[in-house]
Design an enzyme around this catalytic site. Structure first.
Site, PDB file in Angstrom:
ATOM      1  N   LYS A  79       0.834  -1.208   0.000  1.00 44.75           N
ATOM      2  CA  LYS A  79       0.000   0.000   0.000  1.00 44.75           C
ATOM      3  C   LYS A  79       0.876   1.268   0.000  1.00 44.75           C
ATOM      4  O   LYS A  79       0.611   2.200  -0.745  1.00 44.75           O
ATOM      5  CB  LYS A  79      -0.930   0.006   1.228  1.00 44.75           C
ATOM      6  CG  LYS A  79      -2.167  -0.879   1.018  1.00 44.75           C
ATOM      7  CD  LYS A  79      -3.224  -0.609   2.051  1.00 44.75           C
ATOM      8  CE  LYS A  79      -4.399  -1.552   1.980  1.00 44.75           C
ATOM      9  NZ  LYS A  79      -5.283  -1.381   0.835  1.00 44.75           N
ATOM     10  N   SER A 101      -8.713  -1.744   5.813  1.00 42.30           N
ATOM     11  CA  SER A 101      -9.620  -1.997   6.937  1.00 42.30           C
ATOM     12  C   SER A 101      -8.848  -2.189   8.237  1.00 42.30           C
ATOM     13  O   SER A 101      -9.437  -2.180   9.313  1.00 42.30           O
ATOM     14  CB  SER A 101     -10.502  -3.210   6.644  1.00 42.30           C
ATOM     15  OG  SER A 101      -9.752  -4.248   6.075  1.00 42.30           O
ATOM     16  N   ASN A 125     -18.574  -4.199   3.069  1.00 39.14           N
ATOM     17  CA  ASN A 125     -19.063  -5.183   2.100  1.00 39.14           C
ATOM     18  C   ASN A 125     -20.493  -5.620   2.365  1.00 39.14           C
ATOM     19  O   ASN A 125     -20.832  -5.813   3.526  1.00 39.14           O
ATOM     20  CB  ASN A 125     -18.161  -6.428   2.131  1.00 39.14           C
ATOM     21  CG  ASN A 125     -17.126  -6.367   1.043  1.00 39.14           C
ATOM     22  OD1 ASN A 125     -17.313  -5.704   0.029  1.00 39.14           O
ATOM     23  ND2 ASN A 125     -16.030  -7.079   1.248  1.00 39.14           N
ATOM     24  N   ASN A 172     -15.106  -1.719  13.213  1.00 36.10           N
ATOM     25  CA  ASN A 172     -14.448  -2.994  13.517  1.00 36.10           C
ATOM     26  C   ASN A 172     -13.924  -3.038  14.951  1.00 36.10           C
ATOM     27  O   ASN A 172     -13.863  -4.102  15.552  1.00 36.10           O
ATOM     28  CB  ASN A 172     -13.320  -3.281  12.521  1.00 36.10           C
ATOM     29  CG  ASN A 172     -13.867  -3.798  11.208  1.00 36.10           C
ATOM     30  OD1 ASN A 172     -15.020  -4.259  11.137  1.00 36.10           O
ATOM     31  ND2 ASN A 172     -13.079  -3.720  10.146  1.00 36.10           N
TER      32      ASN A 172
HETATM   33  N1  LIG Z   1     -12.681  -7.801   1.500  1.00 38.58           N
HETATM   34  C1  LIG Z   1     -13.290  -7.052   2.426  1.00 38.58           C
HETATM   35  O1  LIG Z   1     -14.206  -7.470   3.142  1.00 38.58           O
HETATM   36  C2  LIG Z   1     -12.874  -5.604   2.607  1.00 38.58           C
HETATM   37  C3  LIG Z   1     -13.665  -4.740   3.360  1.00 38.58           C
HETATM   38  C4  LIG Z   1     -13.245  -3.408   3.514  1.00 38.58           C
HETATM   39  C5  LIG Z   1     -12.065  -3.000   2.940  1.00 38.58           C
HETATM   40  N2  LIG Z   1     -11.319  -3.871   2.217  1.00 38.58           N
HETATM   41  C6  LIG Z   1     -10.060  -3.413   1.642  1.00 38.58           C
HETATM   42  O2  LIG Z   1     -10.121  -3.354   0.247  1.00 38.58           O
HETATM   43  C7  LIG Z   1      -8.834  -3.600  -0.272  1.00 38.58           C
HETATM   44  C8  LIG Z   1      -8.920  -4.675  -1.336  1.00 38.58           C
HETATM   45  O3  LIG Z   1      -9.492  -5.837  -0.792  1.00 38.58           O
HETATM   46  P1  LIG Z   1      -9.995  -7.027  -1.694  1.00 38.58           P
HETATM   47  O4  LIG Z   1     -10.606  -8.025  -0.801  1.00 38.58           O
HETATM   48  O5  LIG Z   1     -10.746  -6.461  -2.864  1.00 38.58           O
HETATM   49  O6  LIG Z   1      -8.561  -7.571  -2.173  1.00 38.58           O
HETATM   50  P2  LIG Z   1      -8.183  -8.333  -3.504  1.00 38.58           P
HETATM   51  O7  LIG Z   1      -6.886  -9.031  -3.206  1.00 38.58           O
HETATM   52  O8  LIG Z   1      -9.332  -9.105  -4.015  1.00 38.58           O
HETATM   53  O9  LIG Z   1      -7.910  -7.171  -4.558  1.00 38.58           O
HETATM   54  C9  LIG Z   1      -6.766  -6.408  -4.546  1.00 38.58           C
HETATM   55  C10 LIG Z   1      -6.482  -5.906  -5.971  1.00 38.58           C
HETATM   56  O10 LIG Z   1      -5.342  -5.069  -5.923  1.00 38.58           O
HETATM   57  C11 LIG Z   1      -4.598  -5.318  -7.088  1.00 38.58           C
HETATM   58  N3  LIG Z   1      -3.217  -4.874  -6.894  1.00 38.58           N
HETATM   59  C12 LIG Z   1      -2.230  -5.492  -6.211  1.00 38.58           C
HETATM   60  N4  LIG Z   1      -1.090  -4.749  -6.279  1.00 38.58           N
HETATM   61  C13 LIG Z   1      -1.389  -3.650  -7.011  1.00 38.58           C
HETATM   62  C14 LIG Z   1      -0.635  -2.531  -7.440  1.00 38.58           C
HETATM   63  N5  LIG Z   1       0.643  -2.407  -7.109  1.00 38.58           N
HETATM   64  N6  LIG Z   1      -1.270  -1.574  -8.174  1.00 38.58           N
HETATM   65  C15 LIG Z   1      -2.567  -1.703  -8.512  1.00 38.58           C
HETATM   66  N7  LIG Z   1      -3.332  -2.755  -8.138  1.00 38.58           N
HETATM   67  C16 LIG Z   1      -2.747  -3.724  -7.395  1.00 38.58           C
HETATM   68  C17 LIG Z   1      -4.731  -6.800  -7.317  1.00 38.58           C
HETATM   69  O11 LIG Z   1      -4.396  -7.157  -8.647  1.00 38.58           O
HETATM   70  C18 LIG Z   1      -6.202  -7.011  -6.984  1.00 38.58           C
HETATM   71  O12 LIG Z   1      -7.012  -6.796  -8.115  1.00 38.58           O
HETATM   72  C19 LIG Z   1      -7.945  -3.968   0.909  1.00 38.58           C
HETATM   73  O13 LIG Z   1      -7.250  -2.835   1.347  1.00 38.58           O
HETATM   74  C20 LIG Z   1      -8.935  -4.372   1.968  1.00 38.58           C
HETATM   75  O14 LIG Z   1      -8.520  -4.190   3.271  1.00 38.58           O
HETATM   76  C21 LIG Z   1     -11.707  -5.148   2.025  1.00 38.58           C
END
Ligand SMILES: NC(=O)c1ccc[n+]([C@@H]2O[C@H](COP(=O)([O-])OP(=O)(O)OC[C@H]3O[C@@H](n4cnc5c(N)ncnc54)[C@H](O)[C@@H]3O)[C@@H](O)[C@H]2O)c1
Length: 364
Positions: A79, A101, A125, A172
């Site tokens: 990140k 999160s 979500n 959370n």
């Molecule tokens: N899954 C949940 O319930 C949830 C809830 C709230 C927040 N979040 C947050 O959302 C974010 C994504 O979660 P997710 O579950 O969709 O994850 P995920 O792993 O499904 O998706 C992450 C995406 O980021 C891309 N990625 C990785 N490195 C990258 C880069 N250098 N540049 C651009 N894109 C890049 C990946 O290819 C992938 O498409 C996280 O920060 C997570 O904490 C998730």
């Protein structure tokens, strides 16, 4: 991307993999097709919304963006690197937000040249359904940045609350003590199906075991460890919890069809839960005693930790008012609406009864 474009604010959607961009577009299409089925949208609207999302693998067009929401994998190093790249490819006026999160916004800002223009923007979500967005203020976030993030959340049709940075942010931080209530009930030999039934009768859309399956037990375990580190006095564990055991057994919940429940697709492609008695063998080693317990005790042991943490969030000034705490839980978690939030519920139970219960469960 879908949420923003569906409200008329076009977006660039950047990823590092073409297939992930395709996945993103497919997800948006799926939501829109459902909307058409429900007669809430039309093919013309769908085409317009999809056309306003521009998938890209490069930063070439980022120079004109006003607002960037980072949502890459939940890893501090990745990140930080991505946020620094975004900063280098946008104008000095662009606001940057992270959808993390679990990672501190103050920490994520450390490597940035313009930490005042950075904040958290935590969606819940499923994003297109849950109305809440937490706007997180890091130590260096400016008031103007907060105002612009609030404005963007409103434009997206969401309800923002402004939250000061802390582990778990607001929602959370209050949810995990509730999950801990569940973990300790299991350790006292209470059946997870019974706990789910009791809490659903109380008014939750789903009980804690089912909720953990939906959230993802891997995600839940990861977040639970972060909360335990941040607040070891009250969120730490003395032994391996059921979340860790389930994680080790690769029971991640709905995402791999195996969690507390097991999942099958029905004719409409919806995941339906059923119970495989084999799961009790996995839970067994975490059971410490067999306690006879009433349904009322189950409710109290689940809700009391939530109420106490909600009060601590107020004391720590994570948000400004009790109404914001309750609104966060109602709109972010689906807290039973007729109970109007944890603090309002606490008022309705009364201080005497809560105090009595706190004494009774002191050892927990
Ligand atoms: N899954 C949940 O319930 C949830 C809830 C709230 C927040 N979040 C947050 O959302 C974010 C994504 O979660 P997710 O579950 O969709 O994850 P995920 O792993 O499904 O998706 C992450 C995406 O980021 C891309 N990625 C990785 N490195 C990258 C880069 N250098 N540049 C651009 N894109 C890049 C990946 O290819 C992938 O498409 C996280 O920060 C997570 O904490 C998730």
């Amino acid at each position: 991307a879908y949420q923003s474009s569906s409200m008329g604010v076009g977006v660039l959607m950047k990823d590092i993999k073409t297939e992930q961009l395709e996945l993103g577009m497919n997800e948006a299409s799926k939501i829109l097709l459902k909307e058409i089925e429900r007669k809430k949208s039309s093919p013309e609207k769908m085409a317009k919304i999809l056309a306003s999302i521009t998938p890209t693998l490069s930063y070439a067009d980022f120079g004109n963006t006003q607002f960037v929401v980072e949502a890459v994998v939940e890893n501090e190093k990745v990140k930080k690197a991505v946020l620094a790249d975004v900063e280098n490819n946008t104008s000095p006026e662009t606001i940057l937000a992270s959808n993390t999160s679990t990672i501190s916004i103050t920490k994520l800002a450390e490597g940035l040249k313009r930490p005042d223009k950075f904040c958290g923007m935590h969606f819940f979500n499923p994003v297109h359904r849950m109305p809440l967005v937490e706007i997180i203020r890091g130590a260096k976030t400016s008031q103007d940045t907060i105002a612009r993030a609030v404005n963007y959340a409103n434009q997206m049709g969401k309800t923002p609350i402004v939250v000061n940075d802390c582990a778990g942010f607001l929602v959370n931080r209050i949810l995990f003590p509730y999950f801990n209530g569940f973990i300790f009930l299991l350790e006292d030999g209470v059946d997870f199906q019974r706990i789910d039934k009791v809490m659903e009768k109380f008014g939750w859309p789903m009980g804690p075991a089912y909720l953990l399956d939906v959230v993802g037990i891997d995600t839940g375990f990861h977040a639970s460890s972060i909360m335990a580190n941040a607040f070891p006095d009250r969120m730490g564990f003395k032994s391996k919890t059921i979340l860790e055991v389930m994680y080790e057994q690769k029971r991640f919940g709905q995402k791999n069809s195996l969690g507390f429940y097991e999942y099958e697709l029905d004719k409409k492609g919806k995941q339906v839960k059923k119970v495989n008695p084999a799961v009790y063998e996995i839970i067994k080693p975490t059971i410490k005693r067999q306690l006879d317990i009433t349904d009322e005790d189950i409710v109290m042991r689940m809700m009391l930790p939530m109420i106490i943490e909600a009060s601590r969030c107020l004391e720590d000034k994570i948000v400004e008012s009790p109404v914001e705490v309750d609104m966060g839980l109602l709109l972010g978690l689906g807290f039973p609406p007729f109970r109007a939030g944890a603090l309002k519920y606490a008022d309705s139970v009364g201080m005497n009864k809560l105090d009595e219960a706190s004494q009774k469960y002191l050892e927990l």
